[in-house]
Design a protein around this motif. Structure first.
Motif, PDB file in Angstrom:
ATOM      1  N   LEU A 190       0.854  -1.359   0.019  1.00 42.01           N
ATOM      2  CA  LEU A 190      -0.313   0.183  -0.344  1.00 42.01           C
ATOM      3  C   LEU A 190       1.053   1.410   0.065  1.00 42.01           C
ATOM      4  N   ASN A 191       2.147   1.392   0.657  1.00 44.26           N
ATOM      5  CA  ASN A 191       3.054   2.826   1.110  1.00 44.26           C
ATOM      6  C   ASN A 191       3.666   2.736  -0.470  1.00 44.26           C
ATOM      7  N   GLU A 192       3.535   1.218  -0.982  1.00 42.34           N
ATOM      8  CA  GLU A 192       4.075   1.520  -2.751  1.00 42.34           C
ATOM      9  C   GLU A 192       3.089   2.675  -3.689  1.00 42.34           C
ATOM     10  N   GLN A 193       1.999   2.684  -3.525  1.00 44.94           N
ATOM     11  CA  GLN A 193       1.231   2.960  -4.019  1.00 44.94           C
ATOM     12  C   GLN A 193       0.442   4.072  -3.372  1.00 44.94           C
ATOM     13  N   GLY A 194       1.015   4.500  -2.886  1.00 47.50           N
ATOM     14  CA  GLY A 194       0.693   6.234  -1.328  1.00 47.50           C
ATOM     15  C   GLY A 194      -0.749   5.858  -1.104  1.00 47.50           C
ATOM     16  N   TYR A 195      -0.732   4.304  -0.015  1.00 53.87           N
ATOM     17  CA  TYR A 195      -1.832   4.870   0.876  1.00 53.87           C
ATOM     18  C   TYR A 195      -1.065   3.802   1.979  1.00 53.87           C
ATOM     19  N   GLU A 196      -1.743   4.481   2.606  1.00 51.70           N
ATOM     20  CA  GLU A 196      -1.307   3.770   4.405  1.00 51.70           C
ATOM     21  C   GLU A 196      -2.379   2.949   4.934  1.00 51.70           C
ATOM     22  N   ILE A 241      -9.659   1.245   1.557  1.00 51.74           N
ATOM     23  CA  ILE A 241      -8.036   2.197   1.855  1.00 51.74           C
ATOM     24  C   ILE A 241      -7.284   2.446   0.828  1.00 51.74           C
ATOM     25  N   VAL A 242      -8.358   2.085  -0.997  1.00 56.72           N
ATOM     26  CA  VAL A 242      -7.923   2.770  -2.154  1.00 56.72           C
ATOM     27  C   VAL A 242      -8.638   3.460  -3.182  1.00 56.72           C
ATOM     28  N   ASN A 243     -10.072   4.255  -1.715  1.00 52.09           N
ATOM     29  CA  ASN A 243     -11.263   4.403  -2.632  1.00 52.09           C
ATOM     30  C   ASN A 243     -11.344   3.720  -3.768  1.00 52.09           C
ATOM     31  N   ASP A 244     -11.559   2.360  -3.691  1.00 50.31           N
ATOM     32  CA  ASP A 244     -12.579   1.853  -5.141  1.00 50.31           C
ATOM     33  C   ASP A 244     -11.728   1.735  -5.994  1.00 50.31           C
ATOM     34  N   ASP A 245     -10.705   2.760  -6.075  1.00 48.41           N
ATOM     35  CA  ASP A 245      -9.960   2.690  -7.768  1.00 48.41           C
ATOM     36  C   ASP A 245      -9.267   0.391  -7.992  1.00 48.41           C
ATOM     37  N   SER A 246     -10.619  -0.278  -8.521  1.00 48.69           N
ATOM     38  CA  SER A 246      -9.869  -1.733  -9.067  1.00 48.69           C
ATOM     39  C   SER A 246      -8.525  -2.292  -9.300  1.00 48.69           C
ATOM     40  N   ILE A 299      -6.014  -0.255  -8.387  1.00 48.03           N
ATOM     41  CA  ILE A 299      -5.312  -0.298  -7.316  1.00 48.03           C
ATOM     42  C   ILE A 299      -5.251  -1.552  -6.622  1.00 48.03           C
ATOM     43  N   VAL A 300      -6.128  -2.176  -6.804  1.00 46.21           N
ATOM     44  CA  VAL A 300      -7.035  -2.926  -5.975  1.00 46.21           C
ATOM     45  C   VAL A 300      -5.299  -4.336  -6.258  1.00 46.21           C
ATOM     46  N   GLU A 301      -5.844  -4.380  -7.190  1.00 42.95           N
ATOM     47  CA  GLU A 301      -5.166  -6.073  -7.977  1.00 42.95           C
ATOM     48  C   GLU A 301      -3.498  -5.360  -7.344  1.00 42.95           C
ATOM     49  N   ILE A 302      -2.940  -4.549  -8.101  1.00 47.33           N
ATOM     50  CA  ILE A 302      -1.580  -3.585  -7.612  1.00 47.33           C
ATOM     51  C   ILE A 302      -1.201  -4.686  -6.969  1.00 47.33           C
ATOM     52  N   VAL A 303      -1.637  -3.997  -5.692  1.00 48.19           N
ATOM     53  CA  VAL A 303      -1.646  -4.255  -4.038  1.00 48.19           C
ATOM     54  C   VAL A 303      -1.629  -5.265  -3.605  1.00 48.19           C
ATOM     55  N   HIS A 304      -2.728  -6.519  -3.984  1.00 48.01           N
ATOM     56  CA  HIS A 304      -2.128  -7.550  -3.726  1.00 48.01           C
ATOM     57  C   HIS A 304      -1.716  -8.833  -4.577  1.00 48.01           C
ATOM     58  N   ASN A 305      -1.080  -8.020  -6.015  1.00 51.16           N
ATOM     59  CA  ASN A 305      -0.394  -8.653  -6.120  1.00 51.16           C
ATOM     60  C   ASN A 305       1.275  -8.757  -6.247  1.00 51.16           C
ATOM     61  N   ARG A 306       1.192  -7.041  -5.291  1.00 51.15           N
ATOM     62  CA  ARG A 306       2.881  -6.764  -4.900  1.00 51.15           C
ATOM     63  C   ARG A 306       2.866  -7.647  -3.566  1.00 51.15           C
ATOM     64  N   LYS A 307       1.805  -7.739  -3.173  1.00 53.71           N
ATOM     65  CA  LYS A 307       1.878  -8.305  -1.156  1.00 53.71           C
ATOM     66  C   LYS A 307       2.323  -9.728  -1.017  1.00 53.71           C
ATOM     67  N   LYS A 308       1.286 -10.418  -2.556  1.00 55.29           N
ATOM     68  CA  LYS A 308       2.317 -11.625  -2.687  1.00 55.29           C
ATOM     69  C   LYS A 308       3.528 -11.710  -2.860  1.00 55.29           C
ATOM     70  N   GLU A 309       4.422 -10.800  -3.676  1.00 58.35           N
ATOM     71  CA  GLU A 309       5.397 -10.657  -3.667  1.00 58.35           C
ATOM     72  C   GLU A 309       6.761 -10.671  -2.337  1.00 58.35           C
ATOM     73  N   LEU A 310       6.057  -9.512  -1.774  1.00 58.61           N
ATOM     74  CA  LEU A 310       6.283  -9.118  -0.540  1.00 58.61           C
ATOM     75  C   LEU A 310       6.323 -10.190   0.648  1.00 58.61           C
ATOM     76  N   TYR A 311       4.869 -11.511   0.407  1.00 62.93           N
ATOM     77  CA  TYR A 311       4.768 -11.701   1.717  1.00 62.93           C
ATOM     78  C   TYR A 311       5.956 -12.868   2.002  1.00 62.93           C
ATOM     79  N   SER A 312       6.439 -13.696   1.669  1.00 64.12           N
ATOM     80  CA  SER A 312       7.799 -14.473   1.906  1.00 64.12           C
ATOM     81  C   SER A 312       9.105 -13.490   2.685  1.00 64.12           C
ATOM     82  N   ARG A 313       9.173 -12.185   2.337  1.00 66.13           N
ATOM     83  CA  ARG A 313      10.201 -11.639   3.140  1.00 66.13           C
ATOM     84  C   ARG A 313       9.584 -11.360   4.435  1.00 66.13           C
ATOM     85  N   PHE A 314       8.728 -11.875   4.910  1.00 65.56           N
ATOM     86  CA  PHE A 314       7.677 -11.262   6.518  1.00 65.56           C
ATOM     87  C   PHE A 314       7.942 -13.073   7.199  1.00 65.56           C
TER      88      PHE A 314
END
Length: 184
Positions: free
Chosen positions: A28-34, A56-61, A63-78
């Motif tokens: 979310l931070n990478e897209q300007g949201y917190e 969180i992203v004002n129903d911007d579909s 951005i929703v998919e960008i955030v979700h796909n990026r979350k899947k990429e970041l998941y293993s780091r944590f």
């Protein structure tokens, strides 16, 4: 004849609250949201991303998919932040000869396999059904019914382990037996 045990992943087999929070927060931070940790834990954790990211992203579909796909990429780091439910895994090992074991999770296939491989638990399960395998998310019972049909086991010969309200609601709709997992 074998019976069937269906298990949710997040909050049941593993406490992944912080893993998911940190991955979503960074995406979310990478897209300007917190996203606030308390808000995530109370309003988002255990729910399908289609439920909470649009808010969180004002129903911007897009951005929703960008955030979700990026979350899947970041998941293993944590993954170091995850906690395993050792008591439940010990129990599963003890029933393995009498029960088929299947995971039924709203998590993505990618993240599900990452955590199972991280904790070396993937081979324990006879079937893994994720958000990517079904059309409807919990509280719809589709994911549980899919697994029950796969093994051709009656609901009364099935036990479902769940922790979330939406998961318990979905489990109740199957007429299977339900074990509610609380914080571990």
């Amino acid at each position: 004849m074998k019976k069937l045990a269906l298990l949710d992943l997040d909050g049941t087999l593993f406490d992944t609250t912080l893993v998911n929070y940190y991955a979503y927060s960074q995406a979310l931070n990478e897209q300007g949201y917190e996203i606030n940790k308390e808000y995530y834990c109370n309003q988002c954790n255990g729910r399908d991303y289609h439920y909470f990211i649009p808010k969180i992203v004002n129903d911007d579909s897009k951005i929703v998919e960008i955030v979700h796909n990026r979350k899947k990429e970041l998941y293993s780091r944590f993954l170091k932040e995850a906690r395993i439910n050792t008591h439940l895994f010990t129990f599963l090992e003890s029933i393995k000869n009498d029960y088929y074991l299947a995971i039924c999770t709203t998590a993505s296939k990618k993240n599900t396999y990452q955590i199972l491989e991280y904790f070396k638990k993937k081979d324990l399960f006879d079937l893994i059904v994720t958000h990517d395998d079904v059309k409807k998310a919990k509280p719809d019972p589709e994911i549980f019914n899919y697994a029950i049909s796969h093994f051709k086991v009656k609901p009364e010969d099935t036990i479902i382990f769940e922790d979330s309200e939406v998961g318990i609601e979905a489990a109740q709709k199957t007429k299977a037996n339900i074990f509610v997992v609380k914080k571990f």
